[in-house]
Design an enzyme around this catalytic site. Structure first.
Site, PDB file in Angstrom:
ATOM      1  N   ILE A 187     -50.352-178.512 -55.361  1.00  0.00           N
ATOM      2  CA  ILE A 187     -51.529-179.033 -56.025  1.00  0.00           C
ATOM      3  C   ILE A 187     -52.551-179.697 -54.449  1.00  0.00           C
ATOM      4  O   ILE A 187     -52.022-179.459 -53.298  1.00  0.00           O
ATOM      5  CB  ILE A 187     -51.794-180.342 -56.693  1.00  0.00           C
ATOM      6  N   TYR A 218     -59.415-184.653 -60.302  1.00  0.00           N
ATOM      7  CA  TYR A 218     -57.965-184.443 -60.018  1.00  0.00           C
ATOM      8  C   TYR A 218     -57.316-183.774 -61.966  1.00  0.00           C
ATOM      9  O   TYR A 218     -57.253-182.677 -62.786  1.00  0.00           O
ATOM     10  CB  TYR A 218     -57.342-185.435 -59.261  1.00  0.00           C
ATOM     11  N   LYS A 245     -56.315-180.935 -64.614  1.00  0.00           N
ATOM     12  CA  LYS A 245     -55.040-181.352 -64.920  1.00  0.00           C
ATOM     13  C   LYS A 245     -55.160-180.938 -66.812  1.00  0.00           C
ATOM     14  O   LYS A 245     -54.821-180.478 -67.745  1.00  0.00           O
ATOM     15  CB  LYS A 245     -54.548-181.788 -64.852  1.00  0.00           C
TER      16      LYS A 245
END
Length: 298
Positions: free
Chosen positions: A118, A183, A187
């Site tokens: 990440i 973020y 995901k």
């Protein structure tokens, strides 16, 4: 009668939680590629595979740290084992193809692809600024597009071995979390893409397994430093972070068992996700409360 039925159901659920059909012997000599393996969960995943006798290629941006992880793999694994590394920046899509090419050349093929990397991102409100928009592109490149590219480049090798793709995702990819909107979005994108891909593979009888790992709060140095920097004191006071090594082992086990999804820590992430669609306002209220930094509450 209903009490007996309930007792049986509860027993079955508890038995399912306690039953562990993990077989480490099946990982011996498997050829494993692990991204984001210089620190945190990825580093611990490498050590577990080394202990189980796998051949490993790890990748991240920092060469010196990768060398240290490889040396540690030799210590915890076999001195005769094969432990390789290659530096790569996952914001560069051409690097993803090079990683798979080098893994195939050095290891002789790929049995397991662990997608774990990440990009470290600042926590904060989304204000739609040029900086926000620029970081959004970078986050999606690293956290989503690189995962898709790596998997696509590895298809031919994984088909030969009926291999596995292990996608390390997040609780934020199932339940939206404030202050990490980009973020969280990246995901959610992983869930959408790899869940659809899993179905396509089954439709054409391709025996590549895809395991999506929904991971909660883990006490990595990067995660804890970011939370402390953003002053999320209450979150850290009410939730005990899982250890990186325990989290990594859960991921390795789930991949070996070729399960559809794993949740770790189970109760911390599974229950809120199950309630997400039943009690959305309540779950969002709790999420907002525990994730709001102390200086917002004054």
């Amino acid at each position: 009668m209903w009490k007996k039925i309930l007792a049986v159901l509860v027993g079955l659920v508890i038995g399912y939680w306690l039953y562990d059909d993990f077989d480490p012997e099946t990982l011996n000599a498997k050829r494993v590629v692990i991204t984001g393996a210089s620190t945190g969960i990825g580093e611990q995943i490498a050590y577990h595979y080394a202990r189980f006798g796998a051949k490993i290629l790890i990748t991240a941006r920092r060469e010196e740290v990768l060398k240290q992880v490889v040396d540690r793999c030799r210590q915890v694994g076999s001195t005769e084992g094969q432990y390789e590394y290659i530096t790569a920046d996952m914001s560069d899509m051409s690097a993803t193809q090079n990683v798979i090419r080098e893994a195939t050349r050095r290891l002789g093929g790929i049995d397991i692809l662990v997608l774990n990397h990440i990009t470290v991102m600042p926590l904060g409100e989304w204000k739609g600024t040029p900086q926000n928009l620029s970081s959004l592109q970078h986050i999606f490149d690293v956290n989503f597009r690189a995962y898709v590219h790596l998997t696509s480049h590895a298809f031919s090798e994984l088909e030969k071995t009926s291999g596995s793709v292990i996608v390390v995702s997040s609780f934020a990819g199932k339940v939206s979390i404030p202050f990490v909107a980009p973020y969280s979005a990246s995901k959610f994108a992983l869930d959408g893409f790899f869940s659809a891909l899993r179905q396509e593979l089954r439709m054409k009888n391709c025996d590549i397994s895809i395991t999506l790992c929904i991971i909660g709060l883990v006490g990595t140095d990067n995660a804890l430093s970011k939370l402390m920097e953003f002053r999320q004191d209450f979150l850290l006071s009410v939730m005990k972070p899982a250890t990186p090594t325990d989290t990594a082992l859960a991921i390795v086990k789930g991949g070996q068992r070729r399960v559809r999804e794993i949740y770790y820590p189970y109760l911390d992430v599974r229950i809120p996700y199950l309630l997400r669609d039943w009690l959305p306002n309540a779950i969002e209220s709790v999420t907002r409360y525990i994730s709001t930094p102390s200086h917002y509450k004054r």
